[in-house]
Design a protein around this motif. Structure first.
Motif, PDB file in Angstrom:
ATOM      1  N   GLY A 160       0.785  -1.232   0.000  1.00 58.96           N
ATOM      2  CA  GLY A 160       0.000   0.000   0.000  1.00 58.96           C
ATOM      3  C   GLY A 160       0.814   1.279   0.000  1.00 58.96           C
ATOM      4  N   ASN A 171       1.130   3.666  -5.274  1.00 62.30           N
ATOM      5  CA  ASN A 171       0.020   2.874  -5.827  1.00 62.30           C
ATOM      6  C   ASN A 171      -1.131   3.789  -6.219  1.00 62.30           C
ATOM      7  N   ILE A 212      -5.232  -4.256  -3.782  1.00 61.90           N
ATOM      8  CA  ILE A 212      -4.183  -3.626  -2.985  1.00 61.90           C
ATOM      9  C   ILE A 212      -4.305  -4.135  -1.553  1.00 61.90           C
TER      10      ILE A 212
END
Length: 281
Positions: free
Chosen positions: A106, A110, A127
């Motif tokens: 994370g 991202n 994710i």
């Protein structure tokens, strides 16, 4: 104080039941027309950079876009965990060639670099944030894309898009030292002590993700791919249906629920792109 006592009692009760009984699940729903198998490729990504240094776990954003374009042009269907559950329960296969994109840890990049590409190509991804770091950066905002982590507001935004699914990568077990390696059991830790520790960390991350997205995670992503024998019973009793490891290879699913534990993934490093990893699909 009363609430704390109740929480501790509920945790102890859970651990007692977990120790005394193994989790039981209903049989898969029989499907007369179930396909013989479902071949699934899972690609594992971590961090992204615009023009910085690449490594085993960091690639340039343009390389990520190149992967997505390759997958789209070669007929791959982007799937999420619920698509896998649909196959297990109902025999439904979303496409002839299926791939699941996973982004571990994370990082803020991202959201900054990968998410716009997912939106551009209408691609889906999973994710799995380190929840403690999302807690920290939600309180202490930091825009440095090399090390900062996504905030809960950003997680909520991405979840609402329908393109990104959020799963559990631990609250604070993404560490590797002499004390503990990932979420695995320590050498002299008793099974009861381990179950209590793992359950409390799992629950804390679970509740944080559910609070941000409105959805309960049900996939556990092993930090560093490390695990212990007691983990699966805790995960099952907590409502988890599958887990993702770090072993390389395809997943050949036939409809058995046990096939969903420690699923294989191809690590996408700066050396080997998606076309090379999946050339023999």
């Amino acid at each position: 104080m009363k609430r704390l006592i109740i929480q501790k009692l509920s945790t102890l009760l859970f651990l007692f039941v977990l120790t005394m009984f193994s989790a039981s699940f209903p049989e898969n729903i029989p499907v007369s027309s179930r396909p013989e198998q479902f071949k699934l490729a899972i690609l594992m990504y971590h961090g992204f950079t615009k023009d910085g240094k690449e490594s085993t776990y960091v690639i340039k954003m343009r390389e990520f876009e190149k992967d997505i374009v390759y997958l789209k042009e070669n007929g791959f269907t982007f799937v999420l965990p619920n698509d896998i559950s649909d196959f297990i329960n109902y025999g439904k296969i979303p496409g002839e060639k299926c791939v699941m994109i996973t982004l571990d840890d994370g990082y803020l990049n991202n959201y900054t670099f990968a998410y716009p590409i997912l939106k551009k190509y209408d691609a889906k991804a999973v994710i799995s944030p380190i929840a403690s770091l999302s807690d920290y950066h939600s309180i202490n905002p930091d825009n440095h894309t090399e090390y900062a982590h996504i905030t809960w507001d950003q997680i909520s935004e991405m979840s609402e898009s329908g393109l990104v699914d959020f799963q559990n990568h631990s609250y604070n077990l993404h560490t590797f030292n002499s004390e503990r390696k990932g979420s695995a059991k320590k050498e002299k830790e008793s099974p009861q002590e381990y179950r209590r520790m793992f359950y409390e960390d799992l629950k804390k991350a679970h509740n944080a993700i559910k609070s941000a997205t409105g959805k309960s995670p049900y996939v556990y992503v092993y930090p560093f791919g490390l695990k212990s024998g007691e983990m699966t019973s805790v995960l099952r009793c907590s409502g988890y249906k599958m887990s993702l490891g770090c072993e390389s290879g395809y997943n050949i699913l036939t409809g058995e629920k046990n096939e969903l534990w420690n699923m294989k993934r191809f690590n996408r490093s700066h050396i080997t792109d998606a076309s090379q990893l999946l050339k023999d699909y």
